[in-house]
Design a protein around this motif. Structure first.
Motif, PDB file in Angstrom:
ATOM      1  N   GLU A 245       2.833 -13.968 -15.387  1.00 13.77           N
ATOM      2  CA  GLU A 245       3.907 -14.473 -16.249  1.00 13.77           C
ATOM      3  C   GLU A 245       5.258 -14.151 -15.612  1.00 13.77           C
ATOM      4  O   GLU A 245       5.551 -12.995 -15.314  1.00 13.77           O
ATOM      5  N   GLN A 285      10.569 -22.437 -12.122  1.00 16.69           N
ATOM      6  CA  GLN A 285      10.909 -22.075 -13.500  1.00 16.69           C
ATOM      7  C   GLN A 285      10.084 -20.889 -13.964  1.00 16.69           C
ATOM      8  O   GLN A 285       9.098 -20.483 -13.328  1.00 16.69           O
ATOM      9  N   GLY A 287       7.582 -19.004 -16.699  1.00 20.34           N
ATOM     10  CA  GLY A 287       6.354 -19.462 -17.346  1.00 20.34           C
ATOM     11  C   GLY A 287       5.144 -18.685 -16.868  1.00 20.34           C
ATOM     12  O   GLY A 287       5.266 -17.657 -16.188  1.00 20.34           O
ATOM     13  N   TYR A 289       1.697 -18.750 -14.656  1.00 22.37           N
ATOM     14  CA  TYR A 289       1.119 -19.437 -13.504  1.00 22.37           C
ATOM     15  C   TYR A 289      -0.278 -18.883 -13.220  1.00 22.37           C
ATOM     16  O   TYR A 289      -0.501 -17.672 -13.289  1.00 22.37           O
ATOM     17  N   MET A 304       3.098 -22.800  -6.998  1.00 23.08           N
ATOM     18  CA  MET A 304       3.901 -22.570  -8.202  1.00 23.08           C
ATOM     19  C   MET A 304       4.817 -23.753  -8.507  1.00 23.08           C
ATOM     20  O   MET A 304       5.177 -23.984  -9.667  1.00 23.08           O
ATOM     21  N   SER A 309      -0.388 -25.592 -11.520  1.00 20.30           N
ATOM     22  CA  SER A 309      -0.457 -24.135 -11.547  1.00 20.30           C
ATOM     23  C   SER A 309       0.147 -23.556 -12.829  1.00 20.30           C
ATOM     24  O   SER A 309      -0.143 -22.422 -13.184  1.00 20.30           O
ATOM     25  N   ARG A 310       0.969 -24.335 -13.482  1.00 16.22           N
ATOM     26  CA  ARG A 310       1.643 -23.817 -14.673  1.00 16.22           C
ATOM     27  C   ARG A 310       0.707 -23.902 -15.867  1.00 16.22           C
ATOM     28  O   ARG A 310       0.050 -24.908 -16.114  1.00 16.22           O
ATOM     29  N   SER A 311       0.698 -22.875 -16.607  1.00 15.32           N
ATOM     30  CA  SER A 311      -0.130 -22.824 -17.811  1.00 15.32           C
ATOM     31  C   SER A 311       0.712 -22.413 -19.014  1.00 15.32           C
ATOM     32  O   SER A 311       0.242 -21.713 -19.904  1.00 15.32           O
ATOM     33  N   ASN A 312       1.992 -22.841 -19.028  1.00 18.23           N
ATOM     34  CA  ASN A 312       2.879 -22.528 -20.145  1.00 18.23           C
ATOM     35  C   ASN A 312       2.467 -23.326 -21.373  1.00 18.23           C
ATOM     36  O   ASN A 312       1.864 -24.396 -21.296  1.00 18.23           O
ATOM     37  N   SER A 374       9.346 -24.724 -23.175  1.00 18.16           N
ATOM     38  CA  SER A 374       8.185 -24.201 -22.466  1.00 18.16           C
ATOM     39  C   SER A 374       8.152 -22.698 -22.666  1.00 18.16           C
ATOM     40  O   SER A 374       9.146 -22.011 -22.411  1.00 18.16           O
ATOM     41  N   ALA A 376       5.962 -18.955 -22.087  1.00 22.05           N
ATOM     42  CA  ALA A 376       4.915 -18.219 -21.378  1.00 22.05           C
ATOM     43  C   ALA A 376       4.033 -17.526 -22.405  1.00 22.05           C
ATOM     44  O   ALA A 376       4.422 -16.497 -22.973  1.00 22.05           O
TER      45      ALA A 376
END
Length: 552
Positions: A245, A285, A287, A289, A304, A309-312, A374, A376
């Protein structure tokens, strides 16, 4: 008594006077009965010679006449301007009947016992003896000058009569000089101190220069360790996934340190270098990852920057709280409904501003405060912590836009009503271009004396909110029969509170509505809206829409 220069107004003198003895006139004696050459006129007493020399300067009190005086050797010296005058004619200065002396007072004379007494200028000299026949009194203290005037230089050929020198002073002076020279033989010259000072300065310079060289060397080593080639993994990772995060506002070094702690990269310095080398690095950004361990810094940056890859947790514009709660439950891995129950139970402790509390008939007190953005959100977090983060984000955005200050300017009672208007604009608008016109429709219909709706909003979205649905084909009869404060077909004015979470564009539309006179709107294709000012024009568009739907 022997008299000299006796005449009218003259004063007596005595031959034993120390100023008129043998030494006073170079050994010549005066003679009694000699007539004064001044015919009884007051005469002036000459100045006492200093060091055997007689001054020929012009003296005050002689009316411009220059008198010559005998020198100290006893010979006679006469002024060439007064030929025929004898020595006796200038020996005794006259005193008037009042005892006033006409010349400039005596200068200090070593032979004068009163020579150390100061003289008063310009005043009359009193008779210190109190009798007419008294000797001329000595100069009183106030008549003496503080210091003798400097002697004029001797003319060519003149001799100064000085005391005989027996040579003792010269011998003493030579002796003193010899002693000074003998004392100075053992001393070092002043230049030696300067030489020592120069050497000391050279030592300081060398030491200081060596110190600078040492500092430069260690500084170079520090630079190499800090900014040189940093340790880095090779490849795209070892296949072991890890979630990291990144907080909002984190810089490159902080992000690199978090990745290093998680085992993704080998060093934060390598990540910073790779981030700066990537042309899209500035768009990274905050968030959550999902990455792999032991990745090269370049591959970690590239992943990234990729959306996969983002899991926000993404909260879209216009979502209701019920939809947001479901997303949070899924992300946290908790049972469905968990977040909704926490919100209902703890909403007063989640950071709502004062103007957003204590409103009656609310379906959800947090509606409108789960700001579209968005977030995290990862497993292990608490639902309350996630909700608190969303409320804080909403409060900050509302304050930045000025909701609290502009509500009254728009004819509303509070920021809470302004947020409610923005939620209606968000729900009814089909594009960002519609929001300002949609906001004007709301404000015009809220006027209880408007000739079109007379204070009723009659928005389908309010009915769907209370029913927790999203239907578009609703009958007017059905809408008006359902008695609920949120049903704007049933109740006049605004609903009790927001009906969704408006985004920034809808909020700005509510803050800056148009002023074109719009009262009605309809979406012909579900993407754009058409606005009209009268009910008749609105009904024409409704008929067109129905005809197009029947064809399909």
């Amino acid at each position: 008594m022997t008299e000299y220069g006796r005449g009218p107004g003259s004063e007596p003198w005595h031959p034993e006077d120390p100023l008129y003895g043998d030494g006073g006139w170079g050994g010549q004696q005066t003679h009694a009965g000699r007539q004064s050459p001044y015919d009884g006129q007051p005469q002036h007493y000459p100045q006492t010679p200093q060091h055997g020399d007689w001054s020929q300067e012009q003296q005050p009190g002689y009316e411009g006449q220059q008198h010559a005086y005998p020198d100290g050797s006893g010979g006679q010296q006469y002024d060439q301007r007064f030929p025929g005058q004898t020595q006796q004619q200038f020996q005794q200065g006259g005193w008037d009947a009042t005892g006033t002396h006409g010349q400039v007072p005596y200068a200090a004379d070593p032979g004068d016992p009163y020579g150390q007494q100061p003289v008063a200028y310009g005043g009359e000299q009193p008779d210190f003896y109190g009798t007419e026949d008294a000797y001329p009194p000595p100069e009183p203290p106030g008549r003496r000058r503080p210091e003798p005037e400097p002697e004029p230089e001797a003319a060519a050929g003149e001799e100064h009569l000085l005391p005989a020198d027996d040579g003792e002073e010269d011998d003493e002076e030579h002796e003193l000089q010899g002693r000074r020279e003998r004392r100075g033989k053992g001393k070092k010259p002043v230049k030696s101190k300067k030489r020592r000072t120069g050497c000391a300065c050279m030592v300081v310079v060398l030491v200081f220069g060596g110190g600078l060289a040492g500092v430069g060397y260690f500084g170079y080593q520090f630079y190499q360790n800090r900014f040189g080639a940093a340790p880095d993994f090779a490849g795209d990772g070892n296949g072991e996934q890890v979630t990291v995060e990144i907080p909002k506002g984190a810089g490159g070094w902080e992000i690199g340190q978090k990745l290093k702690d998680a085992g993704v990269v080998e060093s934060a310095a390598a990540f910073v270098s790779a981030l700066q080398a990537n042309p899209d690095g500035k768009s990274l950004q905050d968030g959550v990852y999902t990455l792999e361990k032991q990745m090269s810094a370049a591959s970690a940056v590239e992943l990234m920057l990729s959306p996969k890859s983002r899991s926000n947790l993404i909260v879209a514009e216009g979502l209701r709280n019920t939809a947001v709660y479901a997303l949070v439950d899924k992300r946290l891995g908790v049972k469905p409904g968990t977040t909704a129950r926490v919100a209902k139970k703890e909403y007063k402790h989640l950071g709502l501003p004062a103007w957003a509390t204590n409103h009656p008939n609310l379906k959800d007190p947090l509606e409108g405060f789960l700001y579209p953005s968005s977030y995290a959100v990862t497993k292990g977090q608490k639902p309350a912590a996630v909700l608190r983060k969303m409320v804080a984000q909403s409060t900050a955005e509302f304050k930045a836009l000025g909701l609290e200050n502009k509500a009254q300017e728009l004819g509303l009672e509070s920021p809470w009503q302004l947020l409610t208007v923005a939620s209606l604009v968000q729900a009814e608008g089909t594009s960002h271009d519609d929001f300002r016109k949609m906001a004007e429709v709301v404000y015009n219909r809220l006027k209880v004396d408007n000739p079109q709706t007379y204070g009723r909003l009659e928005f389908d979205s309010t009915y769907n909110y209370v029913k927790n649905q999203s239907k578009l084909d609703l009958s007017i009869a059905e809408l008006r029969r359902y008695g609920n404060p949120y049903n704007t077909y049933f109740s006049k004015g605004l609903p009790p509170g927001p009906i969704d979470n408006p985004g920034e564009e809808a909020l700005r539309g509510a803050l800056e509505p148009t002023h074109d006179g719009w009262y009605y709107f309809i979406s012909m294709d579900g993407k754009t809206s058409k606005f009209t000012k009268t009910l008749a024009d609105h009904e024409k568009l409704v008929n067109e829409w129905n005809a197009a739907r029947n064809k399909n």
